[in-house]
Design a protein around this motif. Sequence first.
Motif, PDB file in Angstrom:
ATOM      1  N   PHE A 102     -38.674  47.171  44.919  1.00  0.00           N
ATOM      2  CA  PHE A 102     -37.989  48.446  45.099  1.00  0.00           C
ATOM      3  C   PHE A 102     -38.000  49.205  43.767  1.00  0.00           C
ATOM      4  CE2 PHE A 102     -36.162  46.443  48.809  1.00  0.00           C
ATOM      5  CZ  PHE A 102     -35.835  47.496  49.673  1.00  0.00           C
ATOM      6  N   VAL A 103     -38.185  50.508  43.833  1.00  0.00           N
ATOM      7  CA  VAL A 103     -38.037  51.351  42.646  1.00  0.00           C
ATOM      8  C   VAL A 103     -37.065  52.476  42.983  1.00  0.00           C
ATOM      9  CG1 VAL A 103     -39.166  52.815  40.941  1.00  0.00           C
ATOM     10  CG2 VAL A 103     -40.387  50.841  41.872  1.00  0.00           C
ATOM     11  N   ILE A 104     -35.995  52.564  42.217  1.00  0.00           N
ATOM     12  CA  ILE A 104     -35.012  53.640  42.376  1.00  0.00           C
ATOM     13  C   ILE A 104     -35.377  54.750  41.401  1.00  0.00           C
ATOM     14  CG2 ILE A 104     -32.581  54.275  42.200  1.00  0.00           C
ATOM     15  CD1 ILE A 104     -31.886  51.393  42.891  1.00  0.00           C
ATOM     16  N   LEU A 105     -35.580  55.956  41.927  1.00  0.00           N
ATOM     17  CA  LEU A 105     -36.065  57.091  41.141  1.00  0.00           C
ATOM     18  C   LEU A 105     -34.905  58.019  40.766  1.00  0.00           C
ATOM     19  CD1 LEU A 105     -39.139  57.839  43.422  1.00  0.00           C
ATOM     20  CD2 LEU A 105     -39.153  56.543  41.287  1.00  0.00           C
ATOM     21  N   SER A 106     -34.704  58.203  39.476  1.00  0.00           N
ATOM     22  CA  SER A 106     -33.587  58.994  38.951  1.00  0.00           C
ATOM     23  C   SER A 106     -34.140  60.231  38.242  1.00  0.00           C
ATOM     24  CB  SER A 106     -32.771  58.121  37.976  1.00  0.00           C
ATOM     25  OG  SER A 106     -31.763  58.856  37.339  1.00  0.00           O
ATOM     26  N   ALA A 161     -27.961  51.240  42.900  1.00  0.00           N
ATOM     27  CA  ALA A 161     -28.527  49.893  42.735  1.00  0.00           C
ATOM     28  C   ALA A 161     -27.816  48.901  43.652  1.00  0.00           C
ATOM     29  CB  ALA A 161     -28.411  49.451  41.279  1.00  0.00           C
ATOM     30  N   ILE A 162     -26.504  49.026  43.768  1.00  0.00           N
ATOM     31  CA  ILE A 162     -25.742  48.168  44.671  1.00  0.00           C
ATOM     32  C   ILE A 162     -26.130  48.449  46.126  1.00  0.00           C
ATOM     33  CG2 ILE A 162     -23.424  47.664  45.531  1.00  0.00           C
ATOM     34  CD1 ILE A 162     -22.417  48.246  42.650  1.00  0.00           C
ATOM     35  N   TYR A 163     -26.286  49.722  46.446  1.00  0.00           N
ATOM     36  CA  TYR A 163     -26.684  50.124  47.806  1.00  0.00           C
ATOM     37  C   TYR A 163     -28.010  49.465  48.194  1.00  0.00           C
ATOM     38  CZ  TYR A 163     -28.233  53.253  51.598  1.00  0.00           C
ATOM     39  OH  TYR A 163     -28.701  53.762  52.782  1.00  0.00           O
ATOM     40  N   VAL A 164     -28.992  49.533  47.301  1.00  0.00           N
ATOM     41  CA  VAL A 164     -30.296  48.937  47.572  1.00  0.00           C
ATOM     42  C   VAL A 164     -30.183  47.417  47.663  1.00  0.00           C
ATOM     43  CG1 VAL A 164     -32.577  48.488  46.558  1.00  0.00           C
ATOM     44  CG2 VAL A 164     -31.677  50.819  46.614  1.00  0.00           C
ATOM     45  N   SER A 165     -29.427  46.820  46.767  1.00  0.00           N
ATOM     46  CA  SER A 165     -29.282  45.362  46.750  1.00  0.00           C
ATOM     47  C   SER A 165     -28.702  44.836  48.064  1.00  0.00           C
ATOM     48  CB  SER A 165     -28.396  44.951  45.582  1.00  0.00           C
ATOM     49  OG  SER A 165     -28.155  43.565  45.593  1.00  0.00           O
ATOM     50  N   GLU A 170     -34.898  40.648  51.582  1.00  0.00           N
ATOM     51  CA  GLU A 170     -35.916  39.737  51.060  1.00  0.00           C
ATOM     52  C   GLU A 170     -35.726  39.445  49.574  1.00  0.00           C
ATOM     53  OE1 GLU A 170     -39.622  41.545  51.979  1.00  0.00           O
ATOM     54  OE2 GLU A 170     -39.478  41.173  54.124  1.00  0.00           O
ATOM     55  N   LYS A 171     -34.717  40.057  48.984  1.00  0.00           N
ATOM     56  CA  LYS A 171     -34.429  39.871  47.557  1.00  0.00           C
ATOM     57  C   LYS A 171     -35.630  40.227  46.679  1.00  0.00           C
ATOM     58  CE  LYS A 171     -30.270  38.503  48.398  1.00  0.00           C
ATOM     59  NZ  LYS A 171     -29.121  39.390  48.090  1.00  0.00           N
ATOM     60  N   LEU A 172     -36.262  41.341  47.009  1.00  0.00           N
ATOM     61  CA  LEU A 172     -37.381  41.824  46.199  1.00  0.00           C
ATOM     62  C   LEU A 172     -36.869  42.322  44.846  1.00  0.00           C
ATOM     63  CD1 LEU A 172     -39.316  43.932  48.886  1.00  0.00           C
ATOM     64  CD2 LEU A 172     -39.905  41.647  48.045  1.00  0.00           C
ATOM     65  N   LEU A 194     -24.892  45.169  37.056  1.00  0.00           N
ATOM     66  CA  LEU A 194     -25.907  45.549  38.027  1.00  0.00           C
ATOM     67  C   LEU A 194     -26.281  44.327  38.863  1.00  0.00           C
ATOM     68  CD1 LEU A 194     -28.257  47.714  35.754  1.00  0.00           C
ATOM     69  CD2 LEU A 194     -26.716  48.576  37.521  1.00  0.00           C
ATOM     70  N   PRO A 195     -26.772  44.536  40.078  1.00  0.00           N
ATOM     71  CA  PRO A 195     -27.182  43.408  40.911  1.00  0.00           C
ATOM     72  C   PRO A 195     -28.250  42.563  40.207  1.00  0.00           C
ATOM     73  CG  PRO A 195     -27.123  45.427  42.200  1.00  0.00           C
ATOM     74  CD  PRO A 195     -26.946  45.834  40.774  1.00  0.00           C
ATOM     75  N   PRO A 196     -28.270  41.262  40.461  1.00  0.00           N
ATOM     76  CA  PRO A 196     -29.252  40.383  39.792  1.00  0.00           C
ATOM     77  C   PRO A 196     -30.697  40.715  40.148  1.00  0.00           C
ATOM     78  CG  PRO A 196     -28.062  39.208  41.532  1.00  0.00           C
ATOM     79  CD  PRO A 196     -27.357  40.510  41.332  1.00  0.00           C
ATOM     80  N   GLU A 197     -30.920  41.411  41.284  1.00  0.00           N
ATOM     81  CA  GLU A 197     -32.282  41.780  41.673  1.00  0.00           C
ATOM     82  C   GLU A 197     -32.887  42.830  40.745  1.00  0.00           C
ATOM     83  OE1 GLU A 197     -30.110  40.349  45.279  1.00  0.00           O
ATOM     84  OE2 GLU A 197     -29.696  41.840  43.724  1.00  0.00           O
ATOM     85  N   VAL A 198     -32.046  43.540  39.982  1.00  0.00           N
ATOM     86  CA  VAL A 198     -32.559  44.554  39.048  1.00  0.00           C
ATOM     87  C   VAL A 198     -33.231  43.830  37.887  1.00  0.00           C
ATOM     88  CG1 VAL A 198     -31.997  46.457  37.507  1.00  0.00           C
ATOM     89  CG2 VAL A 198     -30.798  46.237  39.701  1.00  0.00           C
TER      90      VAL A 198
END
Length: 322
Positions: A102-106, A161-165, A170-172, A194-198
């Motif tokens: 996942f990539v979050i675009l800011s 980031a939390i929303y995506v997590s 699949e914990k990508l 931040l979530p560990p997936e970041v």
Amino acid sequence: MKKKISKICAVLLIIALGSMETGWRLFNMMICCKRGARKKERKKWFELSHIRENHPQNGYAEEYNESKEWCFAQKMQDCYIRSTDGLKLHGFYLPAENAKRFVILSHGYRGSRFGTMSFMAKYLHEHQCNLLFMEQRCCGDSEGKYITFGAMEQWDVQQWAIYVSERNKEKLPVYLYGQSMGASAVLMASGHTLPPEVKGLIADCGFHSMEGQMQDMAANWFHLPHIPLLLMEMDWFCSLLAGFHMKDADTTEAMKKNTRPVLFFHGEKDTYVYPHNSFQNYMLCKAPKKLVIVPGARHLCSAYADPALYQNTMMQFFEKYD
């Protein structure tokens, strides 16, 4: 004697009121949200050469418009979160086939989800990245009255980031990718939980602090080399009306706390956010890091000026930390 004192007091009062008026105008121009007709008025007044010259449309209009049209043509899902201060914020989600991350675009100051982010968004989606396009507070369909240069946007990045997590079954791996003010917000967010997936951060042309950016703009755009009083007045309006202090928009503490790898990009010829900002952020960063200065590139033009360097460096970053 009384008349002389009265005249002096009157002059001082006029100077003070004039100074406050200038501080208010700067606050209103830089911080207050401008939508609809008022936005057109602001754009006409504030269309300085530094803004025109640094925009990707200057020299890369074909690539910019093509990627922007591509984004508008995609079928994206509307997403909403509630900010920590109660604003309803909007974003778009675009899944990819056989996604690897996942990539979050800011996006940047007064930007849009399908503006300067579009060029790399298209590339990332084609390379198996699920995308979440943030709409910063006060932009697009997101609520808000004030742009806070990262002071509040950093918490919005955390919330996205939390929303995506929570939806990442699949914990990508998740990456936070910001441009300009959006990059600074991403860097500031790294100082929070931040979530560990970041797994990493990508900061393109981010500034070090709001105060420093204001000083650079005053000195190099308006030729005002020293404006402590004006900045103090602006900070007062920010605190009184917008609920934040300029010192809250600063990457220093976050860069000292952050443990996630950071990839910094900056254009060598950037005169909107000067390259020394990324050098400063890079030196403060205690986590694994890499800084890429793209020769000849202006603000947010690094991906256009040398696509191979930019894209290959980013993919190597993903492969290393996925």
